[in-house]
Write an enzyme that holds these catalytic residues in place. Structure first.
Site, PDB file in Angstrom:
ATOM      1  N   HIS A 233       0.825  -1.224   0.000  1.00 58.45           N
ATOM      2  CA  HIS A 233       0.000   0.000   0.000  1.00 58.45           C
ATOM      3  C   HIS A 233       0.861   1.278   0.000  1.00 58.45           C
ATOM      4  O   HIS A 233       0.979   1.918  -1.018  1.00 58.45           O
ATOM      5  CB  HIS A 233      -1.030   0.033   1.141  1.00 58.45           C
TER       6      HIS A 233
ATOM      7  N   ASP B  12      -4.899  -8.362  -3.826  1.00 55.94           N
ATOM      8  CA  ASP B  12      -5.275  -8.067  -2.447  1.00 55.94           C
ATOM      9  C   ASP B  12      -6.606  -8.721  -2.055  1.00 55.94           C
ATOM     10  O   ASP B  12      -6.673  -9.927  -1.900  1.00 55.94           O
ATOM     11  CB  ASP B  12      -5.285  -6.539  -2.251  1.00 55.94           C
TER      12      ASP B  12
HETATM   13 ZN   LIG Z   1      -3.433  -7.089   2.371  1.00 61.83          ZN
END
Ligand SMILES: [Zn+2]
Length: 335
Positions: free
Chosen positions: A200, A251
């Site tokens: 991220h 993800d």
């Molecule tokens: Zn994750």
């Protein structure tokens, strides 16, 4: 099939396969409400269910053109073995990013100590699984865990993957506990290096990005999930200015389509910059493949075939540009 061209397979460097089941659940105010639903789903998983359901998800990955996956796994050791077996059945290379979880979450995520965690990791390695060290986050791992895990990963030259800076609240909590931001803490604890991937980094500030650059660490962007969860925008140009490598992950698997991840990433860059030339097409394809392979410590993974006769590609002058900017993963030829 006659009209096909070959490409390196895409690499999904950050996957939580079980979360695929949440893709139709759009209720909930924000990331933290979504997390509550995710924890409920996680609580009920079993090795049998993982073995069964992950074959389906990994087959979807394979059909979308991902031929390798980094499974960021926090559901327990038996389930880790089940995930490895499921990937083999689906024909996808897997690196089991076995998660260290000291506090918070739910009980099944947690190990009693770093030694207990490393024992699990060694058992996976002993069975021939490719693994990475994965402290879940600075929320879930205190500083002494991070220090020991960073040391172990460096000694064994293993990939180290960790979530950081996905949500502002995580940064506020880290500042309150440690007096520094998450990536600063990772640097202090010895968790940043060329084998490190920070997942991220959405809200990383300039100093944190400098630390990533100095350590030659990568960032794994997961744009469709980050959009869906309301995380924010990756500061794409600021990463590129610093030469920070980027890879992609599916993800939460709200979408399984590497072309869409790359297009989202490029779309963020274009919107933020007002320009169309932030990424070259070769850079985007490398982000989708080589950078992910490097993040997972892989030297090779299968190629894919793309169907150039598919209506989405038929007759275009620049097939690679059309592929990334105008196609869904439906153009990947399934063998
Ligand atoms: Zn994750």
């Amino acid at each position: 099939m006659t009209d096909v061209f070959q490409l390196p397979g895409f690499v999904d460097a950050h996957c939580h396969a079980f979360q695929r089941a949440l893709r139709g659940r759009t209720e909930g105010a924000d990331f933290w409400a979504w997390r509550d639903a995710m924890l409920e789903l996680a609580r009920g998983q079993s090795p049998t269910q993982v073995r069964h359901d992950y074959v389906t998800v990994y087959s979807e990955l394979r059909h979308a053109g991902y031929t390798a996956v980094g499974e960021f796994h926090y559901l327990g050791l038996d389930e880790a073995f089940a995930a490895v077996d499921a990937a083999a059945e689906a024909g996808v290379e897997i690196v089991l990013l076995h998660v260290a979880y000291a506090r918070g979450g739910i009980e099944r995520f947690r190990q009693a100590s770093v030694a207990a965690y490393l024992d699990e990791l060694e058992r996976l390695r002993a069975r021939g699984a490719r693994v990475g060290v994965a402290p879940h986050s600075v929320r879930a791992c205190p500083r002494d865990w991070l220090e020991q895990l960073g040391r172990y990963a460096a000694e064994h030259e293993l990939p180290l993957h960790v979530h950081a800076d996905e949500q502002p609240r995580e940064i506020e909590e880290c500042l309150a506990e440690h007096g520094m931001r998450p990536i600063e803490l990772l640097a202090e604890a010895g968790c940043l290096g060329p084998h490190t991937t920070v997942v991220h980094a959405t809200h990383a500030d300039g100093r944190e990005l400098d630390l990533l650059s100095q350590a030659r660490a990568r960032v794994c962007a997961c744009p469709t999930t980050e959009a869906n969860l309301g995380d924010g925008f990756l500061p794409v140009e600021r990463l590129l200015h610093r030469g920070i490598g980027i890879c992609i992950g599916s993800d939460s698997n709200v979408r399984i389509d590497p072309l869409e991840e790359l297009r989202e990433l490029d779309g963020i860059a274009r919107r933020q910059s007002g320009r169309r030339d932030v990424f070259t097409i070769d850079a985007l394809l490398s982000i989708g493949s080589d950078e992910g392979g490097a993040a997972l410590g892989l030297e090779s993974w299968p190629e894919i075939a793309v169907d150039a006769s598919h209506p989405q590609l038929r007759g275009v002058e620049e097939p690679l540009c059309a592929l990334v900017h105008g196609c869904s993963a439906d153009v990947v030829a399934v063998d």
